[in-house]
Design an enzyme around this catalytic site. Structure first.
Site, mmCIF file in Angstrom:
data_model
loop_
_atom_site.group_PDB
_atom_site.id
_atom_site.type_symbol
_atom_site.label_atom_id
_atom_site.label_comp_id
_atom_site.label_asym_id
_atom_site.label_seq_id
_atom_site.Cartn_x
_atom_site.Cartn_y
_atom_site.Cartn_z
ATOM 1 C CB ALA A 1 -0.976 0.099 1.145
ATOM 2 C CB THR B 1 0.562 6.360 0.911
ATOM 3 O OG1 THR B 1 2.038 6.609 0.284
ATOM 4 C CG2 THR B 1 0.346 5.370 1.565
ATOM 5 C CG PHE C 1 -4.038 -1.561 4.980
ATOM 6 C CD1 PHE C 1 -3.417 -1.640 3.687
ATOM 7 C CD2 PHE C 1 -5.168 -1.858 4.964
ATOM 8 C CE1 PHE C 1 -4.070 -2.003 2.508
ATOM 9 C CE2 PHE C 1 -5.995 -2.249 3.900
ATOM 10 C CZ PHE C 1 -5.506 -2.081 2.624
ATOM 11 C CG HIS D 1 -4.129 -9.190 -1.048
ATOM 12 N ND1 HIS D 1 -3.420 -8.293 0.025
ATOM 13 C CD2 HIS D 1 -3.599 -10.505 -0.569
ATOM 14 C CE1 HIS D 1 -2.496 -8.936 0.511
ATOM 15 N NE2 HIS D 1 -2.674 -10.300 0.349
ATOM 16 C CB CYS E 1 -27.010 -14.949 -9.174
ATOM 17 S SG CYS E 1 -27.003 -13.167 -9.388
ATOM 18 C CB CYS F 1 -30.799 -12.925 -7.191
ATOM 19 S SG CYS F 1 -28.981 -12.700 -6.422
ATOM 20 C CG ASN G 1 8.618 0.227 3.881
ATOM 21 O OD1 ASN G 1 7.529 0.432 3.149
ATOM 22 N ND2 ASN G 1 8.254 -0.027 5.182
HETATM 23 N N1 APR Z 1 6.956 5.340 0.239
HETATM 24 C C1 APR Z 1 7.417 4.182 0.968
HETATM 25 N N2 APR Z 1 6.999 3.494 1.852
HETATM 26 C C2 APR Z 1 5.646 4.167 2.172
HETATM 27 C C3 APR Z 1 4.966 5.157 1.865
HETATM 28 C C4 APR Z 1 5.717 5.777 0.728
HETATM 29 N N3 APR Z 1 4.920 6.929 -0.076
HETATM 30 N N4 APR Z 1 3.800 5.307 2.411
HETATM 31 C C5 APR Z 1 3.674 4.324 3.489
HETATM 32 N N5 APR Z 1 4.898 3.630 3.182
HETATM 33 C C6 APR Z 1 5.144 2.425 4.039
HETATM 34 C C7 APR Z 1 4.584 2.376 5.587
HETATM 35 O O1 APR Z 1 5.395 3.062 6.456
HETATM 36 C C8 APR Z 1 4.418 0.823 5.621
HETATM 37 O O2 APR Z 1 5.492 0.304 6.132
HETATM 38 O O3 APR Z 1 4.495 1.404 3.391
HETATM 39 C C9 APR Z 1 4.110 0.244 4.441
HETATM 40 C C10 APR Z 1 2.612 0.018 4.203
HETATM 41 O O4 APR Z 1 2.440 -1.095 5.051
HETATM 42 P P1 APR Z 1 1.023 -1.726 5.125
HETATM 43 O O5 APR Z 1 0.123 -0.545 5.510
HETATM 44 O O6 APR Z 1 0.994 -2.754 6.151
HETATM 45 O O7 APR Z 1 0.452 -2.194 3.795
HETATM 46 P P2 APR Z 1 0.882 -3.530 3.211
HETATM 47 O O8 APR Z 1 2.219 -3.746 3.411
HETATM 48 O O9 APR Z 1 0.535 -3.221 1.720
HETATM 49 O O10 APR Z 1 -0.290 -4.662 3.858
HETATM 50 C C11 APR Z 1 -0.293 -5.753 3.388
HETATM 51 O O11 APR Z 1 -2.718 -6.014 4.630
HETATM 52 O O12 APR Z 1 -4.483 -5.394 5.449
HETATM 53 C C12 APR Z 1 -3.830 -6.015 4.380
HETATM 54 O O13 APR Z 1 -4.917 -6.569 2.556
HETATM 55 C C13 APR Z 1 -4.188 -5.726 3.066
HETATM 56 O O14 APR Z 1 -2.710 -5.733 1.473
HETATM 57 C C14 APR Z 1 -2.821 -5.459 2.403
HETATM 58 C C15 APR Z 1 -1.743 -6.188 3.375
#
Ligand code: APR
Length: 262
Positions: free
Chosen positions: A30, A34, A41, A128, A139, A164, A227
C-alpha cells in the site's frame, strides 16, 4: 540517519543491481499508492488505525450486516472509488518493464494503478484481487465497481444484487479467504526464479504475500527494500532505502535508462 550521499549511493546501487540482473521482480504494498492519495493500512492514520481488521474477515462480512456496512465505508474512504491516479513510483516501475528490465510486479494492492501506469496486465500478479469488480455471492453476477460507486454516492450503504437481491462483495481477498490460487502460484514461482527482488512500500507482515521475499532469498536472489519504516526483512536486505517510493524509484529508473541507452 541516512545522509543525502548515502541515499544517492543506495539509489545507484539498486540501479546497478537491476542492470546486472536478468530477472527483476518488484513487490509492492500500500505504501506505493499513498502518494496517489490512497491510505495504507499500518502507518499512523492508516486504515487499520481507524478500523478494526477483525471486523473485516470474510466470516464477519457474510454474517453481519453491520460488518458489510463498515466494509463498504472503508472501501469508499480508502479512496478506491475516487479518481486516483498512478504516481511517479508506479510510472518508474512501469518504465523498468519498457526498458526490458522487469520480470513482473507482484502486488498486494487492489487499485489497478500498476496497470494504469503502463505495466502489462499479464506481468502484474494481484495477490489480493482487484477493485474493478463487485460480485454477487448468490448468483455470481459481476458488476463494474463504478456502477456500485454510483449507488454508494446516492447514499446506499449496503448494495445488493439487482438480479437476485443477493449479497454483493468486492472481488478482493478478505482476511480468512484464500488468495487466488493461480496468481499465488505464479507469484511464488517468479519469486523463486528471480535474481533481484525489490520490495516497495510494504510492511511485509501479512502472509502468504510476505513469504515472497523469503522465497526469493531461498532462491539465491538479492533483496532490496524501499520503505518508510522498518520491516521484518530489513536485516536480510542487501540494500535498504528509507524514504518515499515516489521520490526514490524515479532516479533509480532514470539511472537504469541512462546506462542502457548510453
Ligand atoms: N513510500 C514508501 N513507503 C511508504 C509510503 C511511501 N510513500 N507510504 C507508506 N509507506 C510504508 C509504510 O510506512 C508501511 O511500512 O509502506 C508500508 C505499508 O504497509 P501496510 O500499511 O501494512 O500495507 P501492506 O504492506 O500493503 O499491507 C499488506 O495487509 O491489510 C492487509 O490486504 C491488506 O494488502 C494489505 C496487506
Amino acid at each position: 540517519m541516512q545522509t543525502d550521499n548515502d541515499l544517492q549511493a543506495k539509489i545507484d546501487a539498486v540501479a546497478d543491481e537491476i542492470l546486472r540482473s536478468e530477472r527483476v521482480v518488484v513487490f509492492t504494498g500500500a505504501g506505493v499508492s499513498t502518494e496517489s492519495g490512497i491510505p495504507d493500512f499500518r502507518s499512523p492514520g492508516g486504515i487499520w488505525t481507524r478500523f478494526d481488521p477483525d471486523d473485516f474477515t470474510i466470516q464477519k462480512f457474510l454474517s453481519s450486516e453491520s460488518s458489510r456496512r463498515k466494509q463498504w465505508q472503508v472501501l469508499r474512504e480508502g479512496g478506491l472509488f475516487g479518481t486516483v491516479e498512478p504516481n511517479p513510483a508506479h510510472y518508474a516501475i512501469a518504465k523498468l518493464e519498457s526498458l526490458g528490465k522487469l520480470d513482473c510486479v507482484i502486488t498486494q494492492n487492489i487499485d489497478n494503478l500498476h496497470q494504469r501506469a503502463g505495466n502489462s496486465p499479464d506481468r502484474v500478479f494481484e495477490l489480493h484481487g482487484n477493485m474493478q469488480w463487485v460480485v454477487c455471492l448468490n448468483c455470481g453476477k459481476r458488476y463494474e465497481t463504478g456502477e456500485i460507486m454510483e449507488l454508494l454516492k446516492k447514499g446506499v450503504d449496503i448494495p445488493h444484487c439487482e438480479a437476485c437481491k443477493g449479497i454483493l462483495k468486492p472481488d478482493v481477498v478478505f482476511f480468512g479467504e484464500p488468495l487466488p490460487f493461480q496468481t499465488l502460484n505464479a507469484a511464488i514461482e517468479h519469486s523463486k526464479q528471480c535474481d533481484l527482488f525489490i520490495s516497495i512500500g510494504s510492511s511485509l507482515v501479512v502472509t502468504p504475500a510476505a513469504y515472497m521475499p523469503a522465497y526469493a532469498l531461498e532462491g539465491g536472489a538479492k533483496l532490496a527494500i524501499i520503505n518508510i519504516g522498518d520491516t521484518p526483512f530489513d536485516s536480510r536486505a542487501h540494500i535498504r532505502i528509507e524514504g518515499k517510493a515516489g521520490e526514490i524509484m524515479p532516479p533509480i529508473t532514470e539511472r537504469v535508462s541512462r546506462r542502457l541507452c548510453a
